[in-house]
Design a protein around this motif. Structure first.
Motif, PDB file in Angstrom:
ATOM      1  N   ALA A  42      20.353   8.525  60.479  1.00  0.00           N
ATOM      2  CA  ALA A  42      20.047   9.060  61.889  1.00  0.00           C
ATOM      3  C   ALA A  42      21.597   9.086  62.744  1.00  0.00           C
ATOM      4  O   ALA A  42      21.922   7.895  63.179  1.00  0.00           O
ATOM      5  CB  ALA A  42      18.791   8.701  63.048  1.00  0.00           C
ATOM      6  N   LYS A  43      21.587  10.415  63.154  1.00  0.00           N
ATOM      7  CA  LYS A  43      22.858   9.955  64.018  1.00  0.00           C
ATOM      8  C   LYS A  43      22.567   9.182  65.327  1.00  0.00           C
ATOM      9  O   LYS A  43      21.315   9.283  65.763  1.00  0.00           O
ATOM     10  CB  LYS A  43      23.470  11.223  64.631  1.00  0.00           C
ATOM     11  CG  LYS A  43      23.605  12.267  63.380  1.00  0.00           C
ATOM     12  CD  LYS A  43      23.926  13.267  63.830  1.00  0.00           C
ATOM     13  CE  LYS A  43      24.470  14.809  62.905  1.00  0.00           C
ATOM     14  NZ  LYS A  43      24.480  16.092  62.796  1.00  0.00           N
ATOM     15  N   GLY A  44      23.219   8.354  65.822  1.00  0.00           N
ATOM     16  CA  GLY A  44      23.477   7.357  66.833  1.00  0.00           C
ATOM     17  C   GLY A  44      22.760   6.484  67.286  1.00  0.00           C
ATOM     18  O   GLY A  44      22.303   5.816  68.144  1.00  0.00           O
ATOM     19  N   THR A  45      22.390   5.691  66.249  1.00  0.00           N
ATOM     20  CA  THR A  45      21.358   4.449  65.931  1.00  0.00           C
ATOM     21  C   THR A  45      22.470   4.471  64.957  1.00  0.00           C
ATOM     22  O   THR A  45      23.678   4.071  64.495  1.00  0.00           O
ATOM     23  CB  THR A  45      20.292   4.769  65.104  1.00  0.00           C
ATOM     24  OG1 THR A  45      20.170   5.575  63.775  1.00  0.00           O
ATOM     25  CG2 THR A  45      19.549   6.243  65.492  1.00  0.00           C
ATOM     26  N   GLU A  46      22.503   2.518  64.853  1.00  0.00           N
ATOM     27  CA  GLU A  46      22.565   1.445  63.999  1.00  0.00           C
ATOM     28  C   GLU A  46      22.177   0.934  62.911  1.00  0.00           C
ATOM     29  O   GLU A  46      21.361   0.272  62.523  1.00  0.00           O
ATOM     30  CB  GLU A  46      22.324   0.016  65.281  1.00  0.00           C
ATOM     31  CG  GLU A  46      23.649  -0.260  66.359  1.00  0.00           C
ATOM     32  CD  GLU A  46      23.292  -1.651  66.829  1.00  0.00           C
ATOM     33  OE1 GLU A  46      22.511  -2.039  66.523  1.00  0.00           O
ATOM     34  OE2 GLU A  46      24.161  -1.891  67.127  1.00  0.00           O
ATOM     35  N   HIS A  47      21.552   2.370  62.187  1.00  0.00           N
ATOM     36  CA  HIS A  47      21.116   2.458  60.665  1.00  0.00           C
ATOM     37  C   HIS A  47      21.921   1.759  60.138  1.00  0.00           C
ATOM     38  O   HIS A  47      23.410   1.282  59.898  1.00  0.00           O
ATOM     39  CB  HIS A  47      21.675   3.906  60.541  1.00  0.00           C
ATOM     40  CG  HIS A  47      21.218   3.609  58.715  1.00  0.00           C
ATOM     41  ND1 HIS A  47      19.345   3.870  58.039  1.00  0.00           N
ATOM     42  CD2 HIS A  47      20.931   4.385  57.379  1.00  0.00           C
ATOM     43  CE1 HIS A  47      19.285   3.980  57.336  1.00  0.00           C
ATOM     44  NE2 HIS A  47      20.622   4.596  57.196  1.00  0.00           N
ATOM     45  N   GLY A  48      21.116  -0.011  59.398  1.00  0.00           N
ATOM     46  CA  GLY A  48      22.503   0.018  58.221  1.00  0.00           C
ATOM     47  C   GLY A  48      22.888  -1.305  58.674  1.00  0.00           C
ATOM     48  O   GLY A  48      23.680  -2.436  58.201  1.00  0.00           O
ATOM     49  N   HIS A  49      23.344  -1.759  60.100  1.00  0.00           N
ATOM     50  CA  HIS A  49      23.223  -2.964  60.631  1.00  0.00           C
ATOM     51  C   HIS A  49      22.062  -3.856  60.921  1.00  0.00           C
ATOM     52  O   HIS A  49      20.790  -3.865  60.245  1.00  0.00           O
ATOM     53  CB  HIS A  49      23.574  -2.228  62.384  1.00  0.00           C
ATOM     54  CG  HIS A  49      24.558  -1.898  62.742  1.00  0.00           C
ATOM     55  ND1 HIS A  49      25.716  -1.906  63.235  1.00  0.00           N
ATOM     56  CD2 HIS A  49      24.956  -0.766  62.242  1.00  0.00           C
ATOM     57  CE1 HIS A  49      26.384  -1.259  63.269  1.00  0.00           C
ATOM     58  NE2 HIS A  49      26.005  -0.261  62.793  1.00  0.00           N
ATOM     59  N   CYS A  50      22.236  -4.996  60.416  1.00  0.00           N
ATOM     60  CA  CYS A  50      21.235  -6.316  60.222  1.00  0.00           C
ATOM     61  C   CYS A  50      21.301  -6.823  62.529  1.00  0.00           C
ATOM     62  O   CYS A  50      23.090  -7.147  62.956  1.00  0.00           O
ATOM     63  CB  CYS A  50      21.992  -6.868  59.800  1.00  0.00           C
ATOM     64  SG  CYS A  50      22.173  -6.657  57.569  1.00  0.00           S
ATOM     65  N   ARG A  51      20.625  -8.017  62.537  1.00  0.00           N
ATOM     66  CA  ARG A  51      20.517  -8.548  63.574  1.00  0.00           C
ATOM     67  C   ARG A  51      19.720  -9.606  63.165  1.00  0.00           C
ATOM     68  O   ARG A  51      18.919 -10.168  62.456  1.00  0.00           O
ATOM     69  CB  ARG A  51      18.916  -7.447  64.054  1.00  0.00           C
ATOM     70  CG  ARG A  51      18.438  -8.380  65.729  1.00  0.00           C
ATOM     71  CD  ARG A  51      17.577  -7.121  66.295  1.00  0.00           C
ATOM     72  NE  ARG A  51      18.643  -6.054  66.614  1.00  0.00           N
ATOM     73  CZ  ARG A  51      17.489  -5.369  67.570  1.00  0.00           C
ATOM     74  NH1 ARG A  51      16.181  -4.716  67.278  1.00  0.00           N
ATOM     75  NH2 ARG A  51      18.000  -4.172  67.130  1.00  0.00           N
ATOM     76  N   LEU A  52      19.973 -10.953  64.178  1.00  0.00           N
ATOM     77  CA  LEU A  52      19.429 -11.589  63.731  1.00  0.00           C
ATOM     78  C   LEU A  52      18.750 -12.215  64.918  1.00  0.00           C
ATOM     79  O   LEU A  52      20.087 -12.394  66.426  1.00  0.00           O
ATOM     80  CB  LEU A  52      20.962 -13.130  63.447  1.00  0.00           C
ATOM     81  CG  LEU A  52      21.674 -13.479  61.943  1.00  0.00           C
ATOM     82  CD1 LEU A  52      23.599 -14.355  62.234  1.00  0.00           C
ATOM     83  CD2 LEU A  52      21.389 -13.987  61.427  1.00  0.00           C
ATOM     84  N   THR A  53      18.055 -13.216  65.306  1.00  0.00           N
ATOM     85  CA  THR A  53      17.730 -13.614  66.321  1.00  0.00           C
ATOM     86  C   THR A  53      16.706 -14.877  66.067  1.00  0.00           C
ATOM     87  O   THR A  53      16.055 -15.456  65.504  1.00  0.00           O
ATOM     88  CB  THR A  53      15.761 -12.675  66.463  1.00  0.00           C
ATOM     89  OG1 THR A  53      15.945 -11.412  66.498  1.00  0.00           O
ATOM     90  CG2 THR A  53      15.766 -12.780  67.911  1.00  0.00           C
ATOM     91  N   LEU A  54      17.472 -15.640  67.174  1.00  0.00           N
ATOM     92  CA  LEU A  54      16.476 -17.366  67.062  1.00  0.00           C
ATOM     93  C   LEU A  54      15.581 -16.985  67.897  1.00  0.00           C
ATOM     94  O   LEU A  54      14.707 -16.278  68.893  1.00  0.00           O
ATOM     95  CB  LEU A  54      18.058 -18.105  67.831  1.00  0.00           C
ATOM     96  CG  LEU A  54      19.570 -18.349  66.832  1.00  0.00           C
ATOM     97  CD1 LEU A  54      20.240 -19.478  67.596  1.00  0.00           C
ATOM     98  CD2 LEU A  54      18.985 -18.388  65.679  1.00  0.00           C
ATOM     99  N   LYS A  55      14.797 -18.356  67.909  1.00  0.00           N
ATOM    100  CA  LYS A  55      14.006 -18.371  68.732  1.00  0.00           C
ATOM    101  C   LYS A  55      13.706 -18.322  70.170  1.00  0.00           C
ATOM    102  O   LYS A  55      13.432 -18.032  70.910  1.00  0.00           O
ATOM    103  CB  LYS A  55      13.123 -20.098  68.734  1.00  0.00           C
ATOM    104  CG  LYS A  55      12.155 -19.984  69.446  1.00  0.00           C
ATOM    105  CD  LYS A  55      11.198 -21.424  68.984  1.00  0.00           C
ATOM    106  CE  LYS A  55      10.460 -22.127  69.362  1.00  0.00           C
ATOM    107  NZ  LYS A  55       9.314 -23.243  69.062  1.00  0.00           N
ATOM    108  N   SER A  56      15.319 -18.577  70.659  1.00  0.00           N
ATOM    109  CA  SER A  56      15.806 -19.080  71.910  1.00  0.00           C
ATOM    110  C   SER A  56      16.210 -17.591  72.791  1.00  0.00           C
ATOM    111  O   SER A  56      16.093 -17.588  74.397  1.00  0.00           O
ATOM    112  CB  SER A  56      16.724 -19.418  72.470  1.00  0.00           C
ATOM    113  OG  SER A  56      17.740 -19.692  71.523  1.00  0.00           O
ATOM    114  N   ASP A  57      16.140 -16.729  71.433  1.00  0.00           N
ATOM    115  CA  ASP A  57      16.869 -15.503  71.992  1.00  0.00           C
ATOM    116  C   ASP A  57      15.773 -14.277  72.827  1.00  0.00           C
ATOM    117  O   ASP A  57      14.534 -14.968  72.908  1.00  0.00           O
ATOM    118  CB  ASP A  57      17.406 -14.999  70.652  1.00  0.00           C
ATOM    119  CG  ASP A  57      18.276 -14.948  70.254  1.00  0.00           C
ATOM    120  OD1 ASP A  57      19.017 -15.829  71.094  1.00  0.00           O
ATOM    121  OD2 ASP A  57      18.510 -15.042  69.061  1.00  0.00           O
ATOM    122  N   LYS A  58      16.156 -14.053  73.843  1.00  0.00           N
ATOM    123  CA  LYS A  58      15.469 -12.903  74.989  1.00  0.00           C
ATOM    124  C   LYS A  58      15.780 -11.714  74.453  1.00  0.00           C
ATOM    125  O   LYS A  58      17.450 -11.668  75.192  1.00  0.00           O
ATOM    126  CB  LYS A  58      14.958 -13.691  76.240  1.00  0.00           C
ATOM    127  CG  LYS A  58      14.141 -14.854  76.468  1.00  0.00           C
ATOM    128  CD  LYS A  58      12.719 -15.724  75.386  1.00  0.00           C
ATOM    129  CE  LYS A  58      13.002 -16.649  75.743  1.00  0.00           C
ATOM    130  NZ  LYS A  58      11.614 -16.831  74.891  1.00  0.00           N
TER     131      LYS A  58
END
Length: 207
Positions: free
Chosen positions: A65-81
């Motif tokens: 989809a145009k304008g999205t982060e298609h295929g990007h990865c995300r790291l989320t730690l317990k402390s992240d808000k």
């Protein structure tokens, strides 16, 4: 009509290679981008094979989809808000590929994907046609999104969780982006044991 939710386990032939590639990406600093908790990769992983595989399963030719982060990865730690909570996606179809280690996915409450009902309106998604919109009591989709999603995104007491799709290594979850949803809480203290996912935002080829 696209299925509202599809779960495909053991999706990738070599998920450990995908995990290594995801961890090797550069990631933005926390809070430097969107409203989500965690950090997104600054570029995507190669997506042609995943696009083609999902297209075959669903019967529609997809692209990012145009304008999205298609295929990007995300790291989320317990402390992240984050600065937002329950939301919808700007896409024709959405997906999440879980790449956290099996032992981390097995933790109680490990961060899968949650789906919600809005208590005040009783809605579980944004209407997809004129009849549904009329029955919702709103004059336009923009009005509904502003009053329901944008107004209450960070008000947990105004939402009821109706389902959690548990996290499982190499599980692909495909769903309608118009459903009210959010990532379950992150976990871990570093990249190796954090919540790691690939984000998928599909558009129809030719649109």
């Amino acid at each position: 009509m696209l299925p509202s939710l599809t779960i495909i386990d053991d999706f990738l032939t070599d998920p450990w290679a995908a995990r290594r590639a995801a961890l090797a990406l550069d990631y933005a600093q926390p809070g430097s981008g969107g409203n989500y908790p965690g950090r997104d990769s600054t570029c995507s992983l190669p997506m042609d094979g995943i696009n083609a595989s999902v297209s075959r399963r669903v019967g529609i030719e997809f692209t990012g989809a145009k304008g999205t982060e298609h295929g990007h990865c995300r790291l989320t730690l317990k402390s992240d808000k984050g600065r937002s909570g329950v939301h919808i996606d700007p896409a024709y179809y959405s997906g999440i590929l879980y790449l956290s280690r099996p032992e981390d996915c097995a933790r109680p409450g490990a961060g899968g994907t949650d789906f919600f009902r809005h208590k005040r309106t009783g809605l579980e998604r944004v209407p997809t046609n004129g009849a549904e919109l009329a029955s919702s009591g709103y004059d336009s989709l923009d009005e509904l999104v502003e009053d329901v999603v944008n107004r209450d995104t960070m008000q947990p007491s105004r939402w009821e969780r109706v389902m959690r799709v548990p996290m499982r290594f190499n599980r692909l979850v495909l769903f309608s982006p118009w459903q009210f949803h959010n990532a379950a809480p992150g976990f871990g203290t570093d990249a190796d044991n954090a919540r790691l996912v690939m984000l998928l935002f599909f558009g129809r080829a030719g649109d």
